[in-house]
Enzyme design. Structure first.
Site: not given
Length: 568
Positions: A140, A148, A158, A163, A172, A264, A274, A303, A326
Site C-alpha cells: 500500500d 496499536d 519502499d 529504500d 491509506h 470503487n 483483484a 469472490d 480498500s
C-alpha cells in the site's frame, strides 16, 4: 410467580450442596435460588414442599418434564433433601446461566465497529486472536508505526523511493493495517481483527495514493519472498496485466494468499489485480448485507463480500471512517490471518476455500455463486481436521491441590494438543462455571461457602473433538476467624501510663495465619499464632488512642475484635 432466572456464576457452586451431605447454610440476605426439578411423571411436588420450606415461586417447563422452584438461599439444602425424598422427582439441580461466547474489547471506538458483530468476529476471538508467527503484508502507501501496532511491524520496503523506509506519507496503508491488526482490548483506538499477527509494510503507492504496476508487482514478489502468509492489496487499476498475473502466481507458489480490493467505481468491469484468478477479490457490503453502490460487483470475478466501512486510525492516531473496497479487503485479510493462526497450519487454498464456502449467503448475485459475506466464526469452523484420534493433555497450573481458597479465584490450566485446543472448561462439583478458548487458559471462579471441599475439574477439547479431563480438590473458606481481646484495659480507660498489655486469642477451623495489633489504625506488632499478649507503649500514641486486634486465617479471611479507646 417470582421470576428468578438470572443467577451469577458464583451461585453455581455456593456453600450448599445439592448432592447431599453436610453444608453451611447461605446467609439469609443472599439472592433466592432457582432449582430445576425433573419429574418421573405428573404430580405436584411444590404442594408437599410448601410444608417444609418457603417456596417463593414455581413454573412448569413446557415439554421438559421439569419445574423450577424458587427458594430462599438459606433453605436450599432442606428443599433439595425434601424434593429428593419424593418418588416423583427424578433429579434436582440449580438453574444455570449461559452467556454470549464472544469477546468484547474495551477499545474506545469498538462500539462503532459494526462489521465485527456482523461477521461474528467476536465469537472467532474466543478461538484465536491471532498468532505472532502469522505475517500479513500490507502492500500500500506504507504503514505508520502507531502504538496499536507496537512490536508487530516488521522491517519493510519502499518500492517508490527504493529504500527500506516503508513509513506512510499518505495514510491509506496505515488505516488498512489497522483494520487487519490493530491491537484489541488495550483501551486504544480500535480493535483490529488479528491482534497478534505481524504486519509487513510494503510501500508501492506514493503520497498521492497512486503507483505503477511494476512497483506493485515487485512489492507482491518481495512480500512472498519475506514469508508473508497473507498479502493485502487495497489498490487496483482497470487494465489487465501479465506482470501482475505473474506476481500473484509467484506469491501463490510461495504459499501466500493474495487478497485484493474489487474497486470503487460501482461497475461490473473487472479491477486488477483483484480480477486475477489467483487473487481473492473482495467487494464491499453494508450493515444489511447489501452492496454499497460504489462497490464493484460481478459473480464471475468478485469472490466474497465484507463490511465496506470500518473505523481505523489515521497516521496521527485519530480514528475516522475508512470506507471502500480498500477497507473490505483488509477486513477479509484479518480474518484470513486468524485462520492462518490455527493448528495444523492451513494452506492458502484451504483458507480461501473456508472463507468462501462458509460465507453467509447474500442476495443480488453480485459475488460468486456459493460464496457471500464473510463470516469469521463459520470460516474457522470450516477448516478441516482430518483423522485426529489423539486426545489433548490438560493439567492445573493453579491453585494447588487441597489449597484453601476464598473470594474470586483464578484457575489456570495448561493444555496442549498436536492439532490444537478448541476450548478448556472449568467445572466445580460437576457444573461448568467457565470456559476459555485462548491460551494461556484461565477462568475466574467466584467461590462461596465455608469449610467445604469442592471438586474442581478441567475438561479440554481439541479441534478434532477429542476430550480429556483433570481433577483437583480445594477447600473453600469465605468465613473469617473468631478473634477477641481477653485481657487489658477496657475501652474508655483514662490516665493510661507506661506500657499496657492487651491479650488476644483467635481461632479458625482451618488455622490462624497471623494476629496483628493496630493502634490508631496502624499495625504496630504481628504474631504468627493463636494467642498473644501485646505490649502498647502508650506514650508514643498521643492523648487518645484506639487499640484493636485483627486475625487472618490461612485462607486470607480477616476479622477484627471490637476496638478499645484509651486516654492518657
Amino acid at each position: 410467580m417470582t421470576a428468578l432466572r438470572v443467577l451469577v456464576v458464583g451461585l453455581l457452586v455456593c456453600g450448599v450442596s445439592l448432592a447431599g451431605g453436610p453444608a453451611v447454610a447461605a446467609p439469609v440476605d443472599e439472592a433466592p435460588v432457582s432449582l430445576i426439578v425433573g419429574l418421573h411423571g405428573g404430580g405436584d411436588v411444590v404442594a408437599s414442599l410448601d410444608r417444609s420450606v418457603d417456596v417463593l415461586g414455581s413454573e412448569r417447563l413446557a415439554g421438559a418434564g421439569a419445574v423450577t422452584v424458587d427458594v430462599p438461599a438459606d433453605q436450599v439444602t432442606e428443599a433439595a433433601d425434601a424434593l429428593r425424598a419424593d418418588p416423583a422427582v427424578a433429579y434436582v439441580e440449580r438453574d444455570q446461566v449461559a452467556r454470549m461466547a464472544a469477546v468484547t474489547p474495551n477499545d474506545p471506538s469498538y462500539s462503532s465497529q459494526w462489521g465485527i458483530a456482523r461477521t461474528d468476529v467476536g465469537r472467532a476471538w474466543e478461538t484465536t486472536r491471532g498468532a505472532g508467527g502469522v505475517v500479513v503484508a500490507v502492500v500500500d502507501t506504507g504503514v505508520r508505526k502507531l502504538p496499536d501496532f507496537a512490536g508487530r511491524v516488521l522491517p519493510g520496503r519502499d518500492f517508490v523511493n527504493h529504500d527500506s523506509n516503508a513509513d506512510d506519507d499518505q495514510g491509506h496503508g496505515t488505516m488498512a493495517a489497522g483494520v487487519i491488526a490493530a491491537s484489541g482490548d488495550n483501551g486504544v483506538g480500535i480493535a483490529g481483527i488479528c491482534w497478534n499477527c505481524k504486519i509487513l509494510p510494503v510501500k508501492v503507492l506514493g503520497a498521492t495514493g497512486s503507483g505503477s504496476y511494476s512497483d506493485i508487482a515487485e512489492g507482491i514478489r518481495w512480500s512472498a519472498d519475506q514469508g508473508a502468509d497473507i498479502i493485502n492489496l487495497s489498490l487496483g487499476g482497470t487494465e489487465d496485466s501479465r506482470l501482475l498475473r505473474d506476481a500473484v502466481a509467484y506469491a501463490a507458489g510461495k504459499g501466500a494468499l493474495v487478497i485484493a480490493a474489487a474497486g470503487n467505481s460501482g461497475s461490473s468491469k473487472p479491477n486488477y489485480p483483484a480480477a486475477v484468478p489467483g487473487a481473492l477479490a473482495v467487494g464491499a457490503s453494508t450493515a444489511e448485507d447489501a452492496r454499497y453502490s460504489w462497490s464493484n460487483y460481478g459473480s464471475g470475478w468478485v469472490d466474497i463480500a465484507a463490511p465496506g466501512c470500518n473505523p481505523a486510525q489515521e497516521r496521527g492516531g485519530a480514528v475516522s471512517q475508512f470506507c471502500g473496497t480498500s477497507s473490505a479487503s483488509p477486513f477479509v485479510a484479518g480474518i484470513a490471518a486468524l485462520l492462518a493462526s490455527t493448528t495444523p497450519t492451513p494452506s492458502a487454498e484451504t483458507i480461501r476455500t473456508a472463507l468462501t464456502t462458509s460465507a453467509t449467503k447474500i442476495s443480488g448475485g453480485w459475488v460468486a455463486a456459493g460464496s457471500g459475506r464473510v463470516d469469521a466464526a463459520a470460516a474457522l469452523a470450516a477448516l478441516p481436521v482430518a483423522d485426529d484420534n489423539v486426545a489433548p493433555a490438560v493439567s492445573f497450573a493453579s491453585p494447588s491441590g487441597n489449597a484453601l481458597v476464598r473470594g474470586t479465584v483464578t484457575v489456570s490450566a495448561r493444555a496442549t494438543d498436536d492439532v490444537g485446543i478448541a476450548k478448556v472448561q472449568l467445572l466445580a462439583d460437576g457444573v461448568v462455571v467457565g470456559t476459555d478458548r485462548v491460551a494461556p487458559y484461565a477462568v475466574s471462579w467466584r467461590t462461596s461457602g465455608r469449610g467445604r471441599t469442592v471438586a474442581l475439574g478441567l475438561r479440554a477439547y481439541d479441534r478434532g473433538g477429542n476430550v480429556v479431563n483433570a481433577t483437583r480438590s480445594v477447600t473453600v473458606d469465605n468465613w473469617g476467624p473468631s478473634v477477641r481481646i481477653t485481657g487489658g484495659p477496657a475501652g474508655g480507660t483514662r490516665k493510661v501510663r507506661k506500657t499496657k498489655y492487651v491479650a488476644a486469642a483467635a481461632a479458625d477451623i482451618h488455622g490462624i495465619s497471623r494476629m496483628e495489633l493496630l493502634v490508631n489504625g496502624k499495625v504496630t506488632q504481628r504474631y504468627a499464632g493463636t494467642a498473644r499478649r501485646f505490649g502498647v507503649q502508650t506514650w508514643k500514641h498521643g492523648k487518645a488512642m484506639t487499640v484493636q486486634v485483627r486475625a487472618y486465617d490461612r485462607a486470607g479471611n480477616v476479622r477484627y475484635a471490637p476496638a478499645r479507646k484509651w486516654y492518657r
